[in-house]
Write a protein that holds these residues in place. Structure first.
Motif, short mmCIF file in Angstrom:
data_model
loop_
_atom_site.label_atom_id
_atom_site.label_comp_id
_atom_site.label_asym_id
_atom_site.label_seq_id
_atom_site.Cartn_x
_atom_site.Cartn_y
_atom_site.Cartn_z
N PRO A 224 9.61 11.11 2.91
CA PRO A 224 10.16 10.06 1.87
C PRO A 224 9.13 9.60 0.86
O PRO A 224 7.99 9.55 1.22
CB PRO A 224 10.52 8.69 2.83
CG PRO A 224 9.45 8.98 3.92
CD PRO A 224 9.27 10.48 4.08
N ASN A 225 9.69 9.16 -0.36
CA ASN A 225 8.70 8.84 -1.47
C ASN A 225 9.38 7.58 -2.20
O ASN A 225 10.28 7.88 -2.71
CB ASN A 225 8.49 9.89 -2.25
CG ASN A 225 7.47 9.98 -3.32
OD1 ASN A 225 6.84 8.90 -3.02
ND2 ASN A 225 7.18 10.89 -4.29
N PRO A 226 8.76 6.64 -2.21
CA PRO A 226 7.56 6.21 -1.15
C PRO A 226 7.69 6.30 0.18
O PRO A 226 8.65 6.29 0.73
CB PRO A 226 7.34 4.82 -1.87
CG PRO A 226 8.54 4.18 -2.23
CD PRO A 226 9.35 5.47 -2.73
N ALA A 227 6.53 6.48 0.56
CA ALA A 227 6.21 6.74 2.31
C ALA A 227 5.55 5.59 2.71
O ALA A 227 4.98 4.52 2.06
CB ALA A 227 5.56 7.87 2.40
N VAL B 114 -5.76 13.58 -2.43
CA VAL B 114 -6.82 12.62 -3.34
C VAL B 114 -6.00 11.61 -3.80
O VAL B 114 -4.84 11.53 -3.82
CB VAL B 114 -7.19 13.80 -4.28
CG1 VAL B 114 -8.06 15.06 -3.58
CG2 VAL B 114 -6.35 14.16 -5.23
N ASP B 115 -6.74 10.58 -3.97
CA ASP B 115 -6.20 9.38 -4.60
C ASP B 115 -6.24 9.60 -6.20
O ASP B 115 -6.45 10.71 -6.60
CB ASP B 115 -7.18 7.97 -4.23
CG ASP B 115 -8.38 7.95 -4.67
OD1 ASP B 115 -8.84 9.00 -5.53
OD2 ASP B 115 -9.06 7.18 -4.22
N ALA B 116 -5.69 8.45 -6.86
CA ALA B 116 -5.65 8.85 -8.19
C ALA B 116 -6.66 8.80 -8.94
O ALA B 116 -6.61 9.19 -10.25
CB ALA B 116 -4.80 7.24 -8.92
N PHE C 129 -4.33 3.18 2.06
CA PHE C 129 -4.11 2.02 1.40
C PHE C 129 -2.89 2.43 0.52
O PHE C 129 -2.70 3.47 0.10
CB PHE C 129 -5.17 1.65 0.63
CG PHE C 129 -6.28 1.14 1.50
CD1 PHE C 129 -6.18 0.05 2.31
CD2 PHE C 129 -7.66 1.87 1.62
CE1 PHE C 129 -7.50 -0.40 2.90
CE2 PHE C 129 -8.60 1.60 2.28
CZ PHE C 129 -8.40 0.21 2.91
N SER C 130 -2.13 1.28 0.33
CA SER C 130 -1.17 1.36 -0.65
C SER C 130 -1.52 1.72 -2.06
O SER C 130 -2.33 1.10 -2.70
CB SER C 130 -0.42 -0.08 -0.89
OG SER C 130 0.17 -0.31 0.33
N SER C 131 -0.92 2.93 -2.58
CA SER C 131 -1.58 3.39 -3.62
C SER C 131 -0.64 4.72 -4.03
O SER C 131 -0.03 5.21 -3.36
CB SER C 131 -3.05 3.91 -3.71
OG SER C 131 -3.27 4.18 -4.92
N GLN C 132 -1.24 5.39 -5.10
CA GLN C 132 -0.40 6.75 -5.55
C GLN C 132 -1.73 7.76 -4.92
O GLN C 132 -2.71 7.66 -5.28
CB GLN C 132 -0.04 6.83 -6.97
CG GLN C 132 0.08 8.20 -7.62
CD GLN C 132 0.27 8.31 -8.83
OE1 GLN C 132 1.34 7.67 -9.39
NE2 GLN C 132 -0.38 8.73 -9.88
N PHE D 186 2.77 11.60 -4.37
CA PHE D 186 3.62 10.50 -3.60
C PHE D 186 3.06 9.11 -3.60
O PHE D 186 1.89 8.92 -3.89
CB PHE D 186 3.75 10.81 -2.11
CG PHE D 186 2.74 10.76 -1.22
CD1 PHE D 186 2.68 9.64 -0.27
CD2 PHE D 186 1.68 11.71 -1.15
CE1 PHE D 186 1.50 9.46 0.40
CE2 PHE D 186 0.58 11.15 -0.31
CZ PHE D 186 0.61 10.27 0.56
N ILE D 187 3.90 8.07 -3.30
CA ILE D 187 3.39 6.69 -3.31
C ILE D 187 3.50 6.34 -1.80
O ILE D 187 4.50 6.45 -1.07
CB ILE D 187 4.31 5.76 -4.12
CG1 ILE D 187 4.65 6.19 -5.35
CG2 ILE D 187 3.85 4.25 -3.90
CD1 ILE D 187 3.48 6.11 -6.44
N LYS D 188 2.32 5.70 -1.48
CA LYS D 188 1.83 4.92 -0.19
C LYS D 188 2.30 3.59 -0.33
O LYS D 188 1.70 2.88 -0.98
CB LYS D 188 0.86 5.28 0.46
CG LYS D 188 0.26 4.57 1.53
CD LYS D 188 0.81 4.88 2.68
CE LYS D 188 0.46 4.40 4.04
NZ LYS D 188 0.46 2.91 4.45
N LEU D 189 3.28 3.01 0.62
CA LEU D 189 3.44 1.53 0.53
C LEU D 189 2.64 0.69 1.29
O LEU D 189 2.06 1.41 2.23
CB LEU D 189 4.92 1.46 0.99
CG LEU D 189 6.19 1.74 0.14
CD1 LEU D 189 7.47 1.36 0.55
CD2 LEU D 189 5.87 1.27 -1.45
#
Length: 85
Positions: A11-14, A35-37, A63-66, A82-85
């Protein structure tokens, strides 16, 4: 007829798990990098190859991020966002 393999992330966000789909016949868990943003490599809890077309990644520790999932395949690099909530 040629089989078209859709490359998707869901799912996205996940929240805890994210699944990616693509041609992973020759891909192993070591071929996947998150990798993070700003390009820092992140370590997920786990990466599981469920089939030649599906991987499950446990991102509950992130952590919550892209984020970007980079997969090295025999035909080059595939990147999933993806986005992590």
């Amino acid at each position: 007829a040629e089989v078209v393999i859709r490359e998707t992330v869901y799912p996205n966000p996940a929240t805890n798990q994210v699944f990616i789909e693509g041609d992973f016949a020759k891909v192993t868990e070591k071929d996947i990098i998150i990798v993070d943003a700003i390009g820092r490599q992140m370590k997920p809890v786990s990466i599981q190859k469920l089939s030649t077309r599906r991987m499950q990644i446990n991102v509950s520790n992130l952590f919550s991020s892209q984020y970007f999932i980079s997969v090295n395949t025999t035909t080059g690099k595939k990147v999933y966002k993806f986005i992590k909530l």
